[in-house]
Design an enzyme around this catalytic site. Structure first.
Site, PDB file in Angstrom:
ATOM      1  N   CYS A 141      73.367 -46.144 -26.725  1.00  0.00           N
ATOM      2  CA  CYS A 141      72.294 -45.182 -26.542  1.00  0.00           C
ATOM      3  C   CYS A 141      71.318 -45.567 -25.437  1.00  0.00           C
ATOM      4  CB  CYS A 141      71.547 -44.987 -27.864  1.00  0.00           C
ATOM      5  SG  CYS A 141      72.575 -44.220 -29.136  1.00  0.00           S
TER       6      CYS A 141
ATOM      7  N   SER B 292      63.595 -36.314 -22.293  1.00  0.00           N
ATOM      8  CA  SER B 292      64.875 -36.610 -22.907  1.00  0.00           C
ATOM      9  C   SER B 292      65.970 -35.875 -22.155  1.00  0.00           C
ATOM     10  CB  SER B 292      64.863 -36.149 -24.371  1.00  0.00           C
ATOM     11  OG  SER B 292      66.172 -36.113 -24.892  1.00  0.00           O
TER      12      SER B 292
END
Length: 553
Positions: free
Chosen positions: A119, A469
């Site tokens: 991630c 994001s």
């Protein structure tokens, strides 16, 4: 072998004794020592299964005649950290990850390394470490999460939940419907399923030549992910034997290839921040103006979430990253001669990798758009650049002019959005959220999702010296440099100032006179946070601006 200086000769009997205390035999000690850099933890859904991936990597190392030695590094879940002070630590953790790997690898004299990220900051943190250490290295990620369809037949992901919050606040859906998304949007382990930051970086590892085919796209729950991990473990021993190192692979041309495929895939805007940082560590300078030059001549072939309805599992089924590279190479935009961890060149790797679904991966001749997925804007509001995911912007918002609505923190902006204070045509400005000013350059999925959930994503722009994001969609322009705390123009924007955005022409302007701006510089004070302590205080003192990759030298 590099490990010989730690384990070989009479004077190293104490070191061998300590290795034997853990059960290592003379036969194991004599073999190449391969460090398995595992980011497993029980906090991040993208990492919860990495013990299983690491076991497969170790099996591969053993099959190839090496000795695997596993150690762990930290990881922050951006989704869980989103919307509160925890997000200040996300980008900052990238440097800690790189530093801690350096400590372990240097202290224990590994011959080679296998990196197991998945991630967000973990992937670039490990890439920075690989470039810094320059030991034979290979990457194998944990793979993407699956995307399930809702009861309305629409594919879901984490962003669906964030946008559902905005819809709930707007009264569009009720609490039961919000809970439905909460329960069903994230079905299991893996990195969040769109072309968000984690999957962007895992795909770009393939393009850089640091990972095997499928690294970025094979779903976390597929058995082929474990076979891929075994292949990476086996290949790590070959890399040591061949003395093939990251800086032999991550060359200036490799980063240019990465930018080209970044544009074709429509990767997260954060990919520019991380590629710049990794390139810096590799001794390669990435000029943000070069990004626009590449974008002008690179068609956007994929529209994965949040830019479209497809997810990474569909990209995998359509042929994966190698199929995209094969397609984009038709325009002569890729250097096919470069070395990769496979031992073959880029051209040899992608040969015979066809596109299997022309909706997921468009042809070079009939792309989704003739320009790339990202753009860097320059102008009076961002002299050193600002980044936008152009492929996720509605056509009607590519050119926009509106009054500034100014907030000095993400929290202030979210409160105003949820209170319906933002109107059609506004340009929301969130400042003092940059690398040093935040500190930590928080991602802002909460405000952008709230805007989208309230149906304003085609009517409102958002500009910040923070970042977004990879799940963000709409006219969301981040990484504004110089940032506010460094005296960038964004610090002097006032409520109601007109801001002009022209994405096709790479422009962002604050429409006030130079004289007025100079007067504001003399009369408006820069706001600095005086309650920052611990690691963040050290980070804020040392971190560079976003256009330089937010690196620490």
């Amino acid at each position: 072998m590099r490990s010989d200086k730690m384990k070989k000769g009479a004077e190293r009997a104490p070191q061998r004794s300590l290795l034997k205390a853990m059960g290592y035999t003379n036969e194991q000690i004599r073999k190449p020592l391969i460090g398995i850099v595992n980011s497993f933890n029980e906090v991040i859904p993208g990492h919860i299964h990495l013990q299983t991936v690491a076991r497969s990597v170790k099996d591969g190392v053993l099959m190839a005649g090496g000795t695997p030695m596993e150690f762990n590094v930290i990881g922050v879940c951006d989704g869980i950290a989103m919307g509160h002070e925890g997000m200040k630590y996300s980008l900052a953790s990238r440097e800690l990850i790189a530093d801690s790997i350096e400590c372990m690898a240097k202290a224990h004299c590994f011959d080679g390394l296998v990196f197991i990220p998945n991630c967000d900051k973990i992937v670039p943190g490990m890439l920075i470490a690989a470039a810094r250490l320059n030991l034979p290295s290979i990457f194998v990620s944990g793979g993407p999460m699956l995307s399930n369809c809702s009861d309305e037949g629409k594919a879901m992901d984490l962003n669906s939940v964030f946008e559902a919050v905005g819809a709930y606040k707007n009264g569009t859906i009720d609490e039961d419907r919000l809970e439905y998304f909460e329960e069903n949007a994230c079905p299991g382990c893996g990195s969040c399923s769109g072309m968000f930051t984690a999957n962007s970086m895992n795909c770009l590892c393939e393009v850089l030549g640091m990972a095997l085919k499928g690294n970025g796209t094979v779903p976390a729950v597929h058995a082929s992910r474990l076979r891929l991990a075994k292949a990476a473990g086996m290949r790590s021993v070959g890399l040591v034997e061949e003395n093939l190192r990251p800086l032999d692979i991550m060359t200036p041309k490799a980063f240019e290839n990465a930018l080209v495929v970044d544009m074709a895939l429509g990767c997260s805007s954060n990919s520019l921040l991380h590629l710049t940082a990794v390139a810096h560590q590799a001794g390669v300078e990435l000029d943000l103006k070069k990004v626009n030059e590449i974008s002008e001549h690179t068609p956007n072939l994929c529209r994965l979430a949040p830019a479209g309805g497809h997810h990474v599992q569909e990209l995998n089924d359509a042929g994966g990253v190698y199929a995209v590279m094969n397609e984009i190479s038709k325009g002569g935009r890729l250097d096919l001669s470069l070395k990769t961890v496979t031992g073959k060149t880029v051209g040899e790797n992608i040969a015979g990798c066809p596109v299997r679904n022309r909706e997921v991966i468009r042809s070079f001749e009939e792309p989704y758009s003739k320009t790339g997925g990202l753009a860097v804007l320059f102008g009076s509001l961002a002299e050193n650049g600002a980044v936008v995911k152009r492929s996720a912007v509605a056509p009607e918002m590519l050119v926009h002019k509106g009054p500034a609505r100014v907030f000095n923190s993400e929290e202030e902006a979210i409160a105003a959005i949820y209170n319906a204070e933002i109107k059609s045509g506004d340009v929301v400005v969130i400042r003092y959220e940059g690398p040093a000013g935040g500190p930590g350059m928080r991602e802002m999925l909460s405000p952008t999702s709230a805007i989208a959930g309230m149906g304003l994503d085609k009517e409102v722009a958002l500009v910040t010296d923070g970042r977004f994001s990879g799940a963000t969609r709409g006219a969301s322009i981040g990484h504004v440099s110089p940032e506010a705390v460094s005296g960038g123009t964004i610090a002097y924007v006032q409520e109601g100032d007109l801001i002009s955005i022209d994405i096709p022409n790479y422009s962002i302007e604050l429409e006030i006179s130079p004289e007025e701006l100079e007067n504001r510089r003399k009369t408006m004070a820069i706001q600095k946070k005086d309650n920052v302590t611990g690691y963040l205080a050290k980070y804020a003192r040392s971190v560079s601006s976003a256009d330089k990759g937010a690196v620490i030298d």
